[in-house]
Structures are given as C-alpha cells and as structure tokens.
Design an enzyme around this catalytic site. Structure first.
Site: not given
Ligand code: NVA
Ligand code: CP
Length: 332
Positions: A106, A133, A136, A230, A272, A318
């Site tokens: 990540r 993602h 997800q 989101d 998410c 998830r």
């Molecule tokens: N768009 C958000 C998704 C988090 C799971 C981010 O990248 O922070």
């Molecule tokens: N939805 C998601 O990816 O959550 P986290 O950032 O907690 O992994």
C-alpha cells in the site's frame, strides 16, 4: 479456474469471469469460516505486508486471512524498515521474494506497486494506491451481490463525491468490467481522469455496462440499488484541500434526502471506510467546527447508522475477499 502466481495490481489484471470467480470463492470461504469447516490451503506460506500509508481494514484482513489459512505475515512500514527511504522498490522486491510467497503493498504511486511486481518473483497485491483500490472492489461487489441477490451485470448503483481518486476510479472500471450500471454524481473537476474514463468506455462496449457521469444527483440516483461514497480528502492529500473540497462537495452529502432520491425503499448505503459521520475523530471534529457541518461530512450520521447502511458487512467482506485472492494465487 487457475489463478496461481498472478499479481493483483489493478482490477483489469483479471477478466470479468476471473473477477467473479474470486467473489464466488470469497462467498464460499465466508460460509466455510462461519460453519467452522474452513480448510487451510496456505499452510507454511509467508506474506510480507508493506504499508507506506496507514490502514486498519486492509492490514487486519490480510493478517487474519493468512492466520485462518495457516500462513504467517510480516508487517513493514517506512518507519521501521528500509523500504522507500534507504532501499529502492526494485531491491526490496528482490530481497522479499527470497523469503516470502507473496507481497502486499500500500502506498502512493501505482508505479511503485507495478515496479515491485516487475522485480518480484512472487505475486504482488495492491493494498491501495492513489489510482486504484482493487482488493476493496472484490469486497464491494461481493457485498452488493449479497444484499441485492443480483449478479454484478444486474446491479445499478451511484457513487457520490470525490470521484477522481482510487475509489471513484476503481468503482467505475470494475463496473465497466463486470457490466454493472454505474452513475457518478460529482462536480466535473472531481470526475475520474480521461484515461480512466477511456478504459471504462472500452470495457463497457464489451460488457454492456451503463456509465453515467453527471453533476446532478437527481439524474444519477433514481433506480439505484446502492449509494456509495468515500472521504472527500484522501490519504496523502494536503490538509489545505479540505476547504476547497467542502465547497465543491458540501451539497453532495449522502443523507436521507439523497437516499430517498433513489426511489428505492431497499436502497443501501456503502462506504469503504474510514468515514466522517460524526465528531468522534480529531479530523472529523476539526472539519465540522471549521465548516459548521455537524451532522457528518460525506455521509450524514443518520444514514451511516440507519438500517440502510451495510458498511460493516462491506468491511467484513474485506477479510473473505483478501483470503480468496491469496488462496487462489498462492494456495494449494
Ligand atoms: N480514498 C480513500 C480510501 C481509503 C480506504 C483514501 O485513499 O484515503
Ligand atoms: N477501506 C480500507 O482500505 O480501509 P483501511 O484504510 O483501514 O485499510
């Protein structure tokens, strides 16, 4: 279906059939765990989890999925390892693939996870980048299938909010791959980039997906089975952006009025997570005080806590979907 040794860097790494197979496998693994008949297909495997951005769900889902299946994990981040600042992605990939059977990554740039896969001899999974993602998406489409009883090609849903980030991009392209009807309701400057739209348009020609990009919630929402949103400011974006985003997206909150516009009494809310629906977080509290939005930001507290909200089922999925991708690519 043989997916052994495959990477999962973005949704279109898989065909529609392969993607749906992974969801069906997730549903089976979920039932097996519930009924205490899960068989371990990853005994003796080890998985490296690299997180250059923070996580709750993705990290825990990888760890619990691995433990359930008899595998082990190692968590690495920028602060406690050499990754990123002292050692390149290419070198890290070549070292870790001598120890591990798969690597999750990540971070900010899609190019990083692509490079990791190029230099790694083992499958690499994208646990979120600014662009996509993909893990997800398995959970989101699984959750929509479970709650609607429909296959993806029969599902219609709306994504409301910041659509030029990973979630907007991924929901658009996955819908186009699987043949769903997706409506995106967002100010034009926050629509997915042209390159992402072009990928989706090409896929939709093959799958029969319906795509609508609009600034008008009244046009998007009617007939939706699900309403997704989101956060308005994603990880890695500057704090300064909040002001501009709230101005752009303030009228795009998913609240009771928005949900009613679906005209569907069974419409469900999805997110998410993490999400800002109250003032119980430092960021949520600070933004609420600055903007006067005390009933939630991207989603109202009422909708978040309502029976229409399936966000915790989505979060649970998830685990089952991340387990499915690992079992399919490195399991016995
Ligand atoms: N768009 C958000 C998704 C988090 C799971 C981010 O990248 O922070
Ligand atoms: N939805 C998601 O990816 O959550 P986290 O950032 O907690 O992994």
């Amino acid at each position: 279906m043989d997916l052994k040794n495959r990477d999962f860097l973005k949704e279109i790494d898989f065909s529609a059939d392969e993607f749906e197979y992974l969801i069906d496998l997730s549903i089976e693994l979920k039932a097996a765990k519930r009924e205490r008949r899960e068989e371990q297909r990853m005994v003796g495997r080890s998985i490296a989890l690299i997180f250059e951005k923070t996580s709750t769900r993705t990290r825990c889902a990888f760890e619990v999925a691995a433990f359930d299946q008899g595998a082990h994990t190692t968590y690495l981040d920028g602060a406690s390892s050499q990754v990123g600042h002292k050692e390149s992605v290419a070198d890290t990939a070549r070292v870790l693939s001598r120890y591990y059977d798969a690597i999750e990554y990540r971070g900010k740039h899609q190019a990083m996870v692509e490079e990791l896969a190029e230099f790694s001899g083992v499958p690499v999974y994208n646990g979120l980048t600014d662009e996509w993602h993909p893990t997800q998406m398995l959970a989101d489409f699984m959750t929509m299938m479970e709650h609607s009883g429909k296959r993806p090609r029969d599902i219609a849903f709306t994504y409301v909010g910041d659509a030029r980030s990973n979630m907007g991009n991924s929901l658009l392209v996955t819908s186009a791959l699987l043949g769903s009807s997706i409506r995106i309701a967002s100010p034009k400057q926050l629509w997915p980039g042209q390159e992402v739209q072009d990928i989706a348009t090409a896929l939709a020609e093959k799958s029969g997906a319906h795509i609508l990009l609009t600034e008008d919630m009244d046009e998007a929402l009617p007939g939706s089975d699900f309403v997704h949103t989101d956060v308005w400011v994603s990880m890695g974006e500057s704090e300064e952006i909040w002001k501009e985003r709230v101005e752009l997206l303030g009228s795009y909150q998913v609240n009771e009025v928005a949900l009613a516009k679906t005209g569907n009494a069974d419409a469900k809310f999805m997110h998410c997570l993490p999400g800002f629906h109250n003032e119980q977080t430092t960021v949520g509290r600070a933004i609420a005080h600055k903007t006067g939005m005390h009933e939630g930001l991207e989603v109202s507290h009422d909708v978040f806590e309502s029976p229409a909200s399936v966000v915790f089922d989505q979060a649970e999925n998830r685990l089952h979907t991340i387990k499915a991708i690992m079992v399919a690519t490195i399991g016995d």
